[in-house]
Design an enzyme around this catalytic site. Structure first.
Site, short mmCIF file in Angstrom:
data_model
loop_
_atom_site.label_atom_id
_atom_site.label_comp_id
_atom_site.label_asym_id
_atom_site.label_seq_id
_atom_site.Cartn_x
_atom_site.Cartn_y
_atom_site.Cartn_z
N SER A 53 0.87 -1.17 0.00
CA SER A 53 0.00 0.00 0.00
C SER A 53 0.90 1.21 0.00
O SER A 53 2.08 1.13 0.39
CB SER A 53 -0.90 0.00 1.24
N LYS A 114 -10.91 -5.64 -12.57
CA LYS A 114 -11.70 -4.96 -13.60
C LYS A 114 -12.10 -3.55 -13.14
O LYS A 114 -12.27 -3.32 -11.93
CB LYS A 114 -12.93 -5.80 -13.97
N ASP A 193 -17.46 0.49 -12.39
CA ASP A 193 -17.65 -0.46 -11.29
C ASP A 193 -18.72 -1.49 -11.60
O ASP A 193 -18.51 -2.68 -11.42
CB ASP A 193 -18.04 0.31 -10.02
#
Length: 345
Positions: A53, A114, A193
């Site tokens: 991260s 995706k 999304d």
């Protein structure tokens, strides 16, 4: 024309536990990364060796919570690690291209959540880089790796539907004001999304559209709130797709042909049932599927591991050309509706 079957086919999906074990690194520590790691750990022999991260403390917390031995405060450090065979990119959409390039340039096989890029141009850049480096790369659009969709694939290939004239697909979900989907700077709105699911179904079944019509409605947060589109192929066959973040909708799909209709009860993009009904009435056939939701994310990881072990740079279940075709259709939908996304530096 094939006769209407007496039963639906069984899924041919290999046992995920049989996939060769690879060492995985994860870029990103959000909602989807957590569910991906959890599913893969429960249902496969894959090993997670590191997570990264941009916040080192966040990476450390994620690693400890998920029994991952390594954590990094930079993506560059993870892709340089010698104990990582494949990188799963689970960052925000706007960082997919940069992170995929980082992993591929470091010589790592790559699975990108995706959508693989913000648009077809980004997806094409990723595909070209993977080909140049001789590395496996795929879009982690989990739908196409599910056993449910292997049955759909067999039904389509059998020709039992006849000529497919219509695809209907919808997905709508309500989101609270704090959700990232409402942030314009993160390419928010439902299209990337949620809309990836119905548009990818349409382009998979009917191919790249010859013509698209679309309209949208804005959201007070400054993103698109909902979009509807008609995608027409060269023969005039049509897909009608819809996505919204204003409301919860049935999230079903239908693939209708001249001889039979295949229905996917909602959520159509997750594990679930299938219903095949002959045209003009008759007794439908039903395939009951488990409703395991995101606990089925492991199928895409197992497929990636099998392809890499076999020396295949892509998966036939979701080749990069399909990912590019879906994004090219969404590019046109955005053009028609005036949806714009930020361009990462």
């Amino acid at each position: 024309m094939p006769a209407f079957p007496s039963a639906l086919p069984a899924a041919r999906t290999p046992d995920p536990m049989d996939a060769p074990a690879l060492r995985w690194g994860v870029l990103g520590t959000g909602w989807i990364a957590e569910r991906f790691v959890s599913s893969v750990q429960r249902h496969t022999r894959q090993k997670f060796t590191a997570v990264a991260s941009r916040d080192a403390a966040r990476a450390k917390d994620f690693a400890e919570a998920n029994n991952i031995p390594g954590s990094y405060g930079s993506y560059e450090d993870l892709v340089a690690a010698g104990d990582v065979d494949i990188v799963y990119v689970a960052t925000e959409h706007t960082a997919h291209l940069a992170c995929a390039r980082l992993a591929l340039e470091a010589g790592k096989h790559t699975l990108v959540e995706k959508p693989i890029g913000l648009d077809a141009a980004e997806a094409t850049r990723i595909a070209r880089l993977a080909a140049e480096r001789g590395l496996f790369c795929a879009e982690a659009l989990w739908t196409f790796f599910l056993p449910r969709f292997d049955v759909v694939r067999q039904i389509l290939d059998s020709g039992v539907l006849g000529e497919v004239h219509t695809v209907l697909a919808d997905i709508g979900e309500h989101f609270g004001p704090e959700h990232r989907i409402l942030r314009p700077e993160l390419a928010g709105g439902p299209l990337l999304d949620l809309g990836t699911y119905p548009v990818s179904l349409a382009t998979w079944v009917l191919g790249a559209p010859a013509h698209i019509q679309a309209c949208g409605q804005p959201h007070p947060a400054g993103v698109n709130g909902q979009t509807s589109a008609i995608l027409r192929d060269t023969h005039g066959n049509q897909a009608v797709v819809h996505t919204t973040l204003f409301s919860d909708t049935p999230t079903t799909a239908t693939i209708a042909g001249s001889h039979a209709t295949l229905s996917l009860p909602g959520p159509f993009y997750q594990p679930g049932d299938l219903v095949l009904t002959p045209s003009g009435g008759g007794t439908p056939l039903t395939c009951a599927g488990s409703r395991t939701a995101h606990d089925a994310l492991h199928f895409e990881a197992a497929e990636a591991a099998r392809c890499i072990a076999a020396g295949s740079p892509q998966t036939p279940l979701r080749p990069l050309s399909d990912s590019i075709a879906t994004l090219r259709a969404m590019d046109e939908i955005r053009r028609l509706t005036g949806i714009t996304f930020p361009r990462p530096a």
